[in-house]
Design a protein around this motif. Structure first.
Motif, mmCIF file in Angstrom:
data_model
loop_
_atom_site.group_PDB
_atom_site.id
_atom_site.type_symbol
_atom_site.label_atom_id
_atom_site.label_comp_id
_atom_site.label_asym_id
_atom_site.label_seq_id
_atom_site.Cartn_x
_atom_site.Cartn_y
_atom_site.Cartn_z
ATOM 1 N N MET A 137 0.833 -1.204 0.000
ATOM 2 C CA MET A 137 0.000 0.000 0.000
ATOM 3 C C MET A 137 0.873 1.261 0.000
ATOM 4 O O MET A 137 0.653 2.185 -0.766
ATOM 5 N N LEU A 138 1.897 1.262 0.882
ATOM 6 C CA LEU A 138 2.769 2.424 0.937
ATOM 7 C C LEU A 138 3.612 2.553 -0.322
ATOM 8 O O LEU A 138 3.973 3.665 -0.719
ATOM 9 N N ALA A 139 3.916 1.412 -0.964
ATOM 10 C CA ALA A 139 4.700 1.483 -2.197
ATOM 11 C C ALA A 139 3.944 2.255 -3.266
ATOM 12 O O ALA A 139 4.531 3.041 -4.014
ATOM 13 N N GLY A 140 2.635 2.052 -3.347
ATOM 14 C CA GLY A 140 1.840 2.775 -4.331
ATOM 15 C C GLY A 140 1.742 4.254 -4.031
ATOM 16 O O GLY A 140 1.553 5.066 -4.938
ATOM 17 N N ALA A 141 1.860 4.614 -2.737
ATOM 18 C CA ALA A 141 1.778 6.019 -2.332
ATOM 19 C C ALA A 141 3.141 6.689 -2.291
ATOM 20 O O ALA A 141 3.251 7.833 -1.861
ATOM 21 N N ASP A 142 4.182 5.979 -2.747
ATOM 22 C CA ASP A 142 5.540 6.516 -2.651
ATOM 23 C C ASP A 142 5.700 7.886 -3.307
ATOM 24 O O ASP A 142 6.332 8.766 -2.720
ATOM 25 N N PRO A 143 5.153 8.125 -4.535
ATOM 26 C CA PRO A 143 5.324 9.460 -5.136
ATOM 27 C C PRO A 143 4.766 10.588 -4.267
ATOM 28 O O PRO A 143 5.394 11.641 -4.131
ATOM 29 N N MET A 144 3.594 10.356 -3.662
ATOM 30 C CA MET A 144 2.983 11.382 -2.816
ATOM 31 C C MET A 144 3.827 11.632 -1.564
ATOM 32 O O MET A 144 4.113 12.782 -1.209
ATOM 33 N N LEU A 145 4.266 10.567 -0.904
ATOM 34 C CA LEU A 145 5.061 10.724 0.309
ATOM 35 C C LEU A 145 6.450 11.276 -0.005
ATOM 36 O O LEU A 145 7.011 12.058 0.774
ATOM 37 N N ARG A 146 6.998 10.896 -1.150
ATOM 38 C CA ARG A 146 8.311 11.412 -1.527
ATOM 39 C C ARG A 146 8.239 12.923 -1.762
ATOM 40 O O ARG A 146 9.163 13.667 -1.398
ATOM 41 N N THR A 147 7.154 13.376 -2.377
ATOM 42 C CA THR A 147 6.980 14.810 -2.608
ATOM 43 C C THR A 147 6.966 15.574 -1.291
ATOM 44 O O THR A 147 7.576 16.641 -1.161
ATOM 45 N N LEU A 148 6.294 15.025 -0.286
ATOM 46 C CA LEU A 148 6.270 15.664 1.026
ATOM 47 C C LEU A 148 7.655 15.663 1.652
ATOM 48 O O LEU A 148 8.096 16.661 2.231
ATOM 49 N N ALA A 149 8.369 14.545 1.532
ATOM 50 C CA ALA A 149 9.678 14.420 2.163
ATOM 51 C C ALA A 149 10.706 15.371 1.554
ATOM 52 O O ALA A 149 11.677 15.747 2.215
ATOM 53 N N GLU A 150 10.497 15.768 0.301
ATOM 54 C CA GLU A 150 11.470 16.619 -0.386
ATOM 55 C C GLU A 150 11.187 18.109 -0.227
ATOM 56 O O GLU A 150 11.812 18.930 -0.898
ATOM 57 N N ALA A 151 10.265 18.484 0.658
ATOM 58 C CA ALA A 151 9.892 19.892 0.808
ATOM 59 C C ALA A 151 11.087 20.755 1.179
ATOM 60 O O ALA A 151 11.287 21.851 0.640
ATOM 61 N N GLY A 152 11.904 20.309 2.119
ATOM 62 C CA GLY A 152 13.074 21.080 2.520
ATOM 63 C C GLY A 152 14.079 21.220 1.392
ATOM 64 O O GLY A 152 14.671 22.298 1.192
ATOM 65 N N ALA A 153 14.263 20.154 0.631
ATOM 66 C CA ALA A 153 15.193 20.200 -0.501
ATOM 67 C C ALA A 153 14.727 21.190 -1.561
ATOM 68 O O ALA A 153 15.552 21.872 -2.183
ATOM 69 N N ARG A 154 13.416 21.301 -1.760
ATOM 70 C CA ARG A 154 12.906 22.258 -2.748
ATOM 71 C C ARG A 154 13.171 23.696 -2.321
ATOM 72 O O ARG A 154 13.483 24.557 -3.152
ATOM 73 N N VAL A 155 13.058 23.975 -1.039
ATOM 74 C CA VAL A 155 13.369 25.319 -0.543
ATOM 75 C C VAL A 155 14.828 25.650 -0.831
ATOM 76 O O VAL A 155 15.155 26.740 -1.336
ATOM 77 N N ARG A 156 15.724 24.720 -0.529
ATOM 78 C CA ARG A 156 17.155 24.965 -0.777
ATOM 79 C C ARG A 156 17.437 25.107 -2.270
ATOM 80 O O ARG A 156 18.229 25.961 -2.687
ATOM 81 N N ARG A 157 16.819 24.268 -3.067
ATOM 82 C CA ARG A 157 17.097 24.297 -4.508
ATOM 83 C C ARG A 157 16.686 25.618 -5.125
ATOM 84 O O ARG A 157 17.429 26.225 -5.904
ATOM 85 N N ASP A 158 15.489 26.110 -4.774
ATOM 86 C CA ASP A 158 15.049 27.392 -5.330
ATOM 87 C C ASP A 158 15.942 28.530 -4.872
ATOM 88 O O ASP A 158 16.231 29.457 -5.640
ATOM 89 N N ARG A 159 16.390 28.469 -3.609
ATOM 90 C CA ARG A 159 17.267 29.543 -3.128
ATOM 91 C C ARG A 159 18.587 29.567 -3.896
ATOM 92 O O ARG A 159 19.084 30.646 -4.268
ATOM 93 N N VAL A 160 19.159 28.403 -4.156
ATOM 94 C CA VAL A 160 20.401 28.344 -4.935
ATOM 95 C C VAL A 160 20.152 28.827 -6.360
ATOM 96 O O VAL A 160 20.941 29.571 -6.938
ATOM 97 N N GLN A 161 19.016 28.427 -6.925
ATOM 98 C CA GLN A 161 18.705 28.757 -8.310
ATOM 99 C C GLN A 161 18.588 30.269 -8.532
ATOM 100 O O GLN A 161 18.973 30.785 -9.575
ATOM 101 N N VAL A 162 18.042 30.991 -7.555
ATOM 102 C CA VAL A 162 17.799 32.430 -7.743
ATOM 103 C C VAL A 162 18.952 33.277 -7.219
ATOM 104 O O VAL A 162 18.837 34.508 -7.205
ATOM 105 N N GLY A 163 20.048 32.656 -6.818
ATOM 106 C CA GLY A 163 21.117 33.380 -6.128
ATOM 107 C C GLY A 163 21.537 34.678 -6.776
ATOM 108 O O GLY A 163 21.443 35.756 -6.173
ATOM 109 N N ASP A 164 22.009 34.632 -8.020
ATOM 110 C CA ASP A 164 22.493 35.845 -8.688
ATOM 111 C C ASP A 164 21.367 36.842 -8.933
ATOM 112 O O ASP A 164 21.547 38.064 -8.748
#
Length: 331
Positions: A1-28
């Motif tokens: 059951m959790l394997a099928g929900a992996d994309p949804m849970l992975r998206t939640l788990a990557e929230a912090g990484a998305r904040v860092r990625r956008d900050r690096v991307q807009v640096g200049d």
């Protein structure tokens, strides 16, 4: 059951990484926008345009030293002109209302800062001497808001914004709410179980906690397809006071779900304001009188800013909605 929900849970788990990625991307681009703003006069007012403007309002209204307006409708207020700053959050860049706001702001000669993907509908309109693009890439609303709030912090128009503080709070939630964490120590799983077959009544006392409560209620509605309520204490008290009073000896398995009392969900961001404590006490007391279950989500104790505490509460609520969806639908 959790394997099928992996994309949804992975998206939640990557929230912090998305904040860092956008900050690096807009640096200049962020550095250029800040430098340009310091060379110009302080704006007469700040207008946050577009459907995501309400989050900026929740953060900025208590802090901004000039008048601040959130304008989620298409276009701009009629008074906006060359003395004002217009900021736009367009995480996916496809919102026509945001594109119209950018066009209108530039036509009137306002300073404009846009957080949007580099190749998108909104950025096609974000060209001009007075316009600065912060080229985000993740499509995440919270990540876009953090980038914009750091800009406003650095030009003395908003509170201190620490990107790592927010990202760290999101990482903490991803750890404690992970599907690998046991039910006994996982606040999101515990909340999901408490909400099964019940109507959530979600409350947050501060401006940002109240914003998180509305967003959590939206996530719960989306996950279950049934009602979830969020609001101020005076709006939620009648709901609790009119809840059906269950007999202590009733078998919950034989009860009709419509006759079950709701669950009060308190989003506690650690505020020690007396008015917040008083409202929470009233709600909890009303819940106790009607034997309504009370569940409390607390934010990451390491989060130092209001924005990080908001992000922590919101992500916990989204995890709970995800687990509830998995439990009810199996996907």
């Amino acid at each position: 059951m959790l394997a099928g929900a992996d994309p949804m849970l992975r998206t939640l788990a990557e929230a912090g990484a998305r904040v860092r990625r956008d900050r690096v991307q807009v640096g200049d681009a962020l550095e250029r926008a800040v430098a340009h703003a310091h060379q110009a006069d302080r704006p007469r007012a700040v207008v946050a345009a577009g459907p995501d403007s309400r989050l900026l309002r929740a953060v900025l209204e208590p802090w901004c030293p000039v008048p601040f307006v959130a304008w989620p409708m298409p276009g701009l207020p009629g008074w906006v002109g060359s003395l004002d700053l217009v900021v736009v959050l367009a995480p996916d860049g496809s919102d026509h209302g945001s594109a119209l706001a950018v066009t209108e702001a530039l036509r009137r000669g306002a300073q404009v800062v846009v957080a949007a993907p580099e190749k998108s509908l909104v950025t096609e309109h974000a060209e001009g001497r007075w316009c600065h693009l912060l080229p985000i890439v993740t499509g995440d609303q919270s990540a876009a808001a953090v980038v914009m709030l750091e800009f406003l912090d650095r030009v003395d128009l908003g509170p201190r914004t620490d990107v790592e503080d927010v990202a760290g709070a999101l990482d903490h939630v991803a750890t404690v709410c992970s599907p690998h964490q046991d039910l006994s120590v996982n606040p999101a799983k515990l909340l999901a179980i408490a909400l099964a077959d019940r109507t959530p009544v979600v409350w947050g006392g501060t401006v940002l906690a109240a914003r998180a409560a509305r967003r959590v209620a939206e996530s719960l509605r989306r996950a279950t397809g049934v009602s979830a309520i969020a609001g101020d204490a005076e709006h939620l008290l009648p709901v609790l006071e009119s809840a059906p009073l269950q007999d202590l000896f009733d078998d919950p398995l034989e009860s009709d779900s419509a006759s079950l009392p709701p669950v009060l969900v308190v989003l506690d961001d650690g505020s020690d304001e007396p008015v917040v404590a008083e409202q929470r006490d009233r709600l909890v007391r009303a819940a106790g009188e009607r034997r309504v279950r009370v569940e409390t989500l607390t934010c990451d104790p390491g989060a130092t800013s209001e924005l990080a505490r908001y992000a922590s509460l919101l992500l916990q609520g989204r995890y709970a909605a995800a687990y509830l969806q998995i439990g009810l639908t199996g996907e």
